[in-house]
Design a protein around this motif. Structure first.
Motif, short mmCIF file in Angstrom:
data_model
loop_
_atom_site.label_atom_id
_atom_site.label_comp_id
_atom_site.label_asym_id
_atom_site.label_seq_id
_atom_site.Cartn_x
_atom_site.Cartn_y
_atom_site.Cartn_z
N PRO A 40 73.03 -12.93 51.86
CA PRO A 40 73.32 -14.36 52.06
C PRO A 40 74.64 -14.52 52.80
O PRO A 40 75.53 -13.68 52.71
CB PRO A 40 73.40 -14.90 50.63
CG PRO A 40 73.80 -13.72 49.79
CD PRO A 40 73.15 -12.53 50.44
N THR A 41 74.75 -15.60 53.54
CA THR A 41 75.97 -15.86 54.32
C THR A 41 76.57 -17.18 53.88
O THR A 41 76.33 -18.23 54.50
CB THR A 41 75.66 -15.89 55.82
OG1 THR A 41 74.60 -16.83 56.05
CG2 THR A 41 75.23 -14.53 56.32
N PRO A 42 77.36 -17.17 52.82
CA PRO A 42 78.02 -18.41 52.39
C PRO A 42 79.09 -18.83 53.38
O PRO A 42 79.54 -18.01 54.21
CB PRO A 42 78.62 -18.02 51.04
CG PRO A 42 78.83 -16.55 51.12
CD PRO A 42 77.70 -16.03 51.96
N ARG A 74 71.24 -4.18 49.42
CA ARG A 74 71.22 -5.00 48.21
C ARG A 74 70.23 -4.42 47.20
O ARG A 74 69.22 -3.84 47.56
CB ARG A 74 70.84 -6.44 48.55
CG ARG A 74 71.84 -7.12 49.47
CD ARG A 74 71.33 -8.49 49.89
NE ARG A 74 71.30 -9.40 48.76
CZ ARG A 74 70.24 -10.14 48.43
NH1 ARG A 74 69.14 -10.07 49.14
NH2 ARG A 74 70.30 -10.96 47.39
N HIS A 75 70.56 -4.60 45.92
CA HIS A 75 69.71 -4.13 44.82
C HIS A 75 69.53 -5.28 43.84
O HIS A 75 70.52 -5.83 43.33
CB HIS A 75 70.33 -2.92 44.12
CG HIS A 75 70.52 -1.73 45.02
ND1 HIS A 75 69.52 -0.83 45.30
CD2 HIS A 75 71.61 -1.31 45.71
CE1 HIS A 75 69.97 0.10 46.12
NE2 HIS A 75 71.25 -0.16 46.38
N PHE A 109 77.15 -6.62 38.96
CA PHE A 109 76.48 -7.63 39.77
C PHE A 109 77.53 -8.46 40.49
O PHE A 109 78.51 -8.90 39.91
CB PHE A 109 75.62 -8.55 38.91
CG PHE A 109 74.92 -9.63 39.67
CD1 PHE A 109 75.39 -10.93 39.65
CD2 PHE A 109 73.81 -9.34 40.44
CE1 PHE A 109 74.76 -11.94 40.35
CE2 PHE A 109 73.18 -10.33 41.16
CZ PHE A 109 73.64 -11.63 41.13
N ASN A 110 77.34 -8.66 41.81
CA ASN A 110 78.24 -9.47 42.62
C ASN A 110 77.54 -10.77 42.97
O ASN A 110 76.45 -10.76 43.55
CB ASN A 110 78.65 -8.71 43.89
CG ASN A 110 79.66 -9.47 44.71
OD1 ASN A 110 79.30 -10.31 45.52
ND2 ASN A 110 80.93 -9.17 44.51
N GLN A 145 74.76 -11.47 45.79
CA GLN A 145 73.52 -11.60 45.02
C GLN A 145 72.85 -10.23 44.86
O GLN A 145 71.66 -10.06 45.10
CB GLN A 145 72.57 -12.58 45.69
CG GLN A 145 73.05 -14.03 45.68
CD GLN A 145 73.14 -14.57 44.26
OE1 GLN A 145 72.15 -14.64 43.53
NE2 GLN A 145 74.34 -14.97 43.86
N SER A 146 73.67 -9.27 44.44
CA SER A 146 73.18 -7.90 44.37
C SER A 146 73.97 -7.11 43.33
O SER A 146 75.15 -7.40 43.08
CB SER A 146 73.30 -7.22 45.73
OG SER A 146 73.06 -5.84 45.65
N PHE A 147 73.31 -6.12 42.76
CA PHE A 147 74.00 -5.12 41.95
C PHE A 147 74.59 -4.07 42.87
O PHE A 147 74.08 -3.84 43.98
CB PHE A 147 73.03 -4.46 40.96
CG PHE A 147 72.57 -5.38 39.86
CD1 PHE A 147 73.33 -5.53 38.72
CD2 PHE A 147 71.38 -6.08 39.99
CE1 PHE A 147 72.90 -6.37 37.70
CE2 PHE A 147 70.95 -6.92 38.99
CZ PHE A 147 71.72 -7.08 37.82
#
Length: 301
Positions: A52-54, A159-160, A170-171, A175-177
Motif C-alpha cells: 500500500p502507498t499511504p 509482504r506476508h 506485524f507492521n 500491512q504485512s508481517f
C-alpha cells in the motif's frame, strides 16, 4: 486456539490467554511465539510485493519527487523496478531498482561528479601523460560505484499475510508481517532487510544488498575530489607561469627572458634609457614561433 481478525482483515492466531505483543517501532500488534502458523503451499505461492502507498508525511525528503516512469517495469511502494526476473517457486529477482529520490541523483550527484571532473581534466591534462588515464580511471570507478548503489535492490522483502517464524511482527503501514532484522522505510514505503540509512544523494535506501557498493562509492569519491583539486591547482599554476614569460613591447606581445614594461623609443641625446626591438624572426623548427632581440641602451652606463 482462537482465531481472530483485526480491522484490516489480517488473520491472527492466539492461544489461551496469550497476549498480542506490540512492535516497538510503530506500536502495531505482532503474533506471540506460541501462536505462529506456517503458510500453506509456501514454495509455489507467488511472492506479494503489492505494498500500500499511504500519503507521505511532510518530513520526508522525497515527498515532493514524483515516481520515476517505468514503462516496462512497476512500482513497489515508492521504489521503481525497471528490470526483474521471475525465479522458480514464485520468487522474484530485481536487477534494476531506482529509489524514490532519483531526481537528486540524476540532476545533482551525477552532473556534479562527471562535468566538474571532465572539465578539469580536459582543460589541464594532456592525453600523452600517463597520469591522465589514472585520473579518468578513477572517475569511471567512482561513477560505477554510484551507479551500482543507485540501481541495486537494497533488499526489498515481500509482504506476508501470516507469520512464518519466531519473533515475527506485524507492521501496520506495510500491512504485512516481517521477520527480525526487517524494518519499514517511510521514504520508500517498503519493508527492507537490514536498513542502514536513506541517502538522498544516491536516491535510495542503503541496506543489506547495496551497502558494499555504497562503501565503494564513498571511498572513491574523496580520492577523486583530491585529484580534481590538485589538477586544477597545478594546471592553473602552469598557465600562470607560461603567461609570465610573455611581455608587451611597443604594443606587441613577445616572449623573452624577462618582461619589460613598454617605453617609447626616444632620442639617445635626451639621456633617457631606450629600448630597441628588432623585427621578429620566424624559426625553421616552429613557423608559428617568433623570436625577438631586445637591447636596452642607457647613456649613463
Amino acid at each position: 486456539p482462537v482465531a481472530t481478525q483485526d480491522k484490516d482483515g489480517i488473520e491472527l492466531q492466539v492461544t489461551g490467554n496469550s497476549e498480542v505483543q506490540r512492535d516497538a517501532d510503530d506500536d502495531t500488534p505482532s503474533v506471540p511465539t506460541a501462536a505462529l502458523e506456517e503458510e500453506s503451499d509456501e514454495e509455489s505461492e507467488e511472492e506479494d510485493y503489492d505494498y500500500p502507498t499511504p500519503p507521505l508525511r511532510g518530513d520526508t525528503m522525497s515527498g515532493s519527487v514524483p515516481l520515476l516512469p517505468v514503462p516496462f517495469g512497476r512500482h513497489i511502494g515508492r521504489m521503481s523496478v525497471c528490470w526483474e526476473k521471475r525465479l522458480t517457486g514464485g520468487k522474484r529477482k530485481f536487477w534494476c531498482v531506482v529509489g524514490p529520490c532519483w531526481a537528486c541523483t540524476v540532476f545533482v550527484t551525477f552532473p556534479l561528479i562527471i562535468f566538474l571532473s571532465l572539465a578539469t581534466f580536459v582543460a589541464f591534462l594532456s592525453l600523452s601523460n600517463p597520469l591522465t588515464w589514472v585520473a579518468y580511471a578513477l572517475l569511471v570507478v567512482t561513477c560505477l560505484g554510484l551507479w551500482m548503489t543507485c540501481t541495486t535492490d537494497p533488499g526489498i522483502v515481500p509482504r506476508h499475510r501470516k507469520a512464518k517464524g519466531r519473533g515475527w511482527r506485524f507492521n501496520r503501514d506495510a500491512q504485512s508481517f516481517h521477520p527480525p532484522g526487517v524494518s519499514y522505510d517511510t521514504e520508500a514505503q517498503v519493508l527492507v532487510k537490514n536498513v542502514d540509512h536513506f541517502c538522498p544523494w544516491t536516491g535510495t535506501i542503503i541496506a543489506d544488498n547495496n551497502l558494499f557498493y555504497f562503501h565503494w562509492f564513498v571511498s572513491a569519491l574523496p580520492l577523486l575530489c583530491i585529484v580534481v583539486i590538485l589538477v586544477a591547482l597545478l594546471g592553473t599554476k602552469s598557465l600562470a607561469d607560461r603567461e609570465r614569460k610573455w611581455c608587451m613591447i611597443e604594443g606587441k606581445k613577445m616572449r623573452g627572458t624577462a618582461c619589460i614594461d613598454p617605453v617609447p623609443i626616444v632620442n639617445h641625446s635626451s639621456g633617457v634609457p631606450t629600448v630597441n626591438v628588432t623585427q621578429p624572426n620566424t624559426t625553421s623548427a616552429d613557423p608559428t614561433r617568433r623570436e625577438y632581440n631586445v637591447a636596452i641602451h642607457n647613456p649613463h652606463g
